[in-house]
Design an enzyme around this catalytic site. Structure first.
Site, PDB file in Angstrom:
ATOM      1  N   ASP A  33      22.957  85.968 -52.107  1.00 46.93           N
ATOM      2  CA  ASP A  33      21.996  86.728 -51.316  1.00 46.93           C
ATOM      3  C   ASP A  33      22.096  86.284 -49.860  1.00 46.93           C
ATOM      4  O   ASP A  33      22.211  85.087 -49.585  1.00 46.93           O
ATOM      5  CB  ASP A  33      20.577  86.491 -51.860  1.00 46.93           C
ATOM      6  CG  ASP A  33      19.576  87.475 -51.311  1.00 46.93           C
ATOM      7  OD1 ASP A  33      19.252  87.388 -50.101  1.00 46.93           O
ATOM      8  OD2 ASP A  33      19.105  88.337 -52.072  1.00 46.93           O
ATOM      9  N   ILE A  34      22.038  87.232 -48.923  1.00 47.03           N
ATOM     10  CA  ILE A  34      22.150  86.875 -47.498  1.00 47.03           C
ATOM     11  C   ILE A  34      20.861  86.261 -46.943  1.00 47.03           C
ATOM     12  O   ILE A  34      20.872  85.676 -45.869  1.00 47.03           O
ATOM     13  CB  ILE A  34      22.580  88.076 -46.628  1.00 47.03           C
ATOM     14  CG1 ILE A  34      21.557  89.205 -46.708  1.00 47.03           C
ATOM     15  CG2 ILE A  34      23.970  88.554 -47.003  1.00 47.03           C
ATOM     16  CD1 ILE A  34      21.770  90.289 -45.665  1.00 47.03           C
ATOM     17  N   ASN A  94      13.408  93.862 -59.646  1.00 50.00           N
ATOM     18  CA  ASN A  94      12.284  94.628 -59.123  1.00 50.00           C
ATOM     19  C   ASN A  94      12.541  96.106 -59.411  1.00 50.00           C
ATOM     20  O   ASN A  94      13.636  96.600 -59.135  1.00 50.00           O
ATOM     21  CB  ASN A  94      12.142  94.406 -57.617  1.00 50.00           C
ATOM     22  CG  ASN A  94      11.877  92.953 -57.271  1.00 50.00           C
ATOM     23  OD1 ASN A  94      11.036  92.320 -57.876  1.00 50.00           O
ATOM     24  ND2 ASN A  94      12.614  92.432 -56.316  1.00 50.00           N
ATOM     25  N   GLU A 102      13.605  97.140 -53.124  1.00 41.89           N
ATOM     26  CA  GLU A 102      13.938  97.536 -51.754  1.00 41.89           C
ATOM     27  C   GLU A 102      15.237  98.324 -51.660  1.00 41.89           C
ATOM     28  O   GLU A 102      15.389  99.155 -50.773  1.00 41.89           O
ATOM     29  CB  GLU A 102      13.995  96.302 -50.855  1.00 41.89           C
ATOM     30  CG  GLU A 102      12.647  95.617 -50.708  1.00 41.89           C
ATOM     31  CD  GLU A 102      12.711  94.371 -49.847  1.00 41.89           C
ATOM     32  OE1 GLU A 102      13.778  94.087 -49.257  1.00 41.89           O
ATOM     33  OE2 GLU A 102      11.688  93.674 -49.763  1.00 41.89           O
ATOM     34  N   VAL A 103      16.181  98.032 -52.539  1.00 48.52           N
ATOM     35  CA  VAL A 103      17.465  98.736 -52.528  1.00 48.52           C
ATOM     36  C   VAL A 103      17.552  99.581 -53.795  1.00 48.52           C
ATOM     37  O   VAL A 103      17.403  99.041 -54.901  1.00 48.52           O
ATOM     38  CB  VAL A 103      18.653  97.745 -52.466  1.00 48.52           C
ATOM     39  CG1 VAL A 103      19.980  98.493 -52.488  1.00 48.52           C
ATOM     40  CG2 VAL A 103      18.554  96.871 -51.226  1.00 48.52           C
ATOM     41  N   HIS A 107      19.663  95.816 -59.464  1.00 50.12           N
ATOM     42  CA  HIS A 107      20.189  94.490 -59.170  1.00 50.12           C
ATOM     43  C   HIS A 107      19.263  93.438 -59.743  1.00 50.12           C
ATOM     44  O   HIS A 107      18.062  93.616 -59.816  1.00 50.12           O
ATOM     45  CB  HIS A 107      20.389  94.270 -57.667  1.00 50.12           C
ATOM     46  CG  HIS A 107      19.175  94.477 -56.821  1.00 50.12           C
ATOM     47  ND1 HIS A 107      18.655  95.728 -56.537  1.00 50.12           N
ATOM     48  CD2 HIS A 107      18.369  93.587 -56.209  1.00 50.12           C
ATOM     49  CE1 HIS A 107      17.594  95.590 -55.769  1.00 50.12           C
ATOM     50  NE2 HIS A 107      17.389  94.301 -55.559  1.00 50.12           N
ATOM     51  N   HIS A 109      18.271  89.354 -59.458  1.00 48.03           N
ATOM     52  CA  HIS A 109      18.317  88.127 -58.677  1.00 48.03           C
ATOM     53  C   HIS A 109      18.430  86.969 -59.671  1.00 48.03           C
ATOM     54  O   HIS A 109      17.799  86.989 -60.721  1.00 48.03           O
ATOM     55  CB  HIS A 109      17.018  87.942 -57.883  1.00 48.03           C
ATOM     56  CG  HIS A 109      16.761  89.007 -56.881  1.00 48.03           C
ATOM     57  ND1 HIS A 109      17.044  88.863 -55.544  1.00 48.03           N
ATOM     58  CD2 HIS A 109      16.228  90.245 -57.030  1.00 48.03           C
ATOM     59  CE1 HIS A 109      16.692  89.962 -54.905  1.00 48.03           C
ATOM     60  NE2 HIS A 109      16.194  90.818 -55.789  1.00 48.03           N
TER      61      HIS A 109
END
Length: 121
Positions: A33-34, A94, A102-103, A107, A109
């Protein structure tokens, strides 16, 4: 909701945006993760065009479903947080607006490398 071909993860999958790759196979791509929230914070995304977990479970093949779950375990192993190598980890997905997504690309985490803390504040 329709899949957005220009979401950041779609661009990463197409190689338009670089990532710090951890693991890749025919079903998933994993990268750091950035904006890490814990000592270890990785993302695992399916290569298919799935918006969220509900979309994935309704449309993905059995091989894709198994590939995603095994991929998450493989990444945890590579990161040294799996039960075999570390002290454990947390996975989080999420889903949609109230879930904090958010995206619009499914995905997961992976958090680890330290005690993660409470699940929900």
């Amino acid at each position: 909701m329709r899949y957005d071909e220009n979401n950041i993860f779609a661009k990463i999958l197409r190689g338009e945006i670089p990532c710090k790759k951890i693991y890749e196979d025919e079903f998933i791509l994993s990268f750091h993760d950035i904006n890490p929230q814990k000592k270890i914070h990785a993302l695992v995304i399916p290569k298919g065009k799935y918006i969220d977990l509900d979309d994935f479970t309704n449309k993905a093949s059995k091989d894709e479903i198994v590939g995603l779950l095994k991929g998450i375990s493989n990444v945890a192993e590579k990161l040294g947080v799996s039960i075999n190598k570390g002290k454990g980890y947390r996975t989080l997905a999420n889903i949609n607006e109230h879930g904090g997504q958010e995206v619009p690309h499914l995905h997961f985490h992976i958090f680890g490398g330290e005690k993660v803390g409470r699940m929900v504040e």
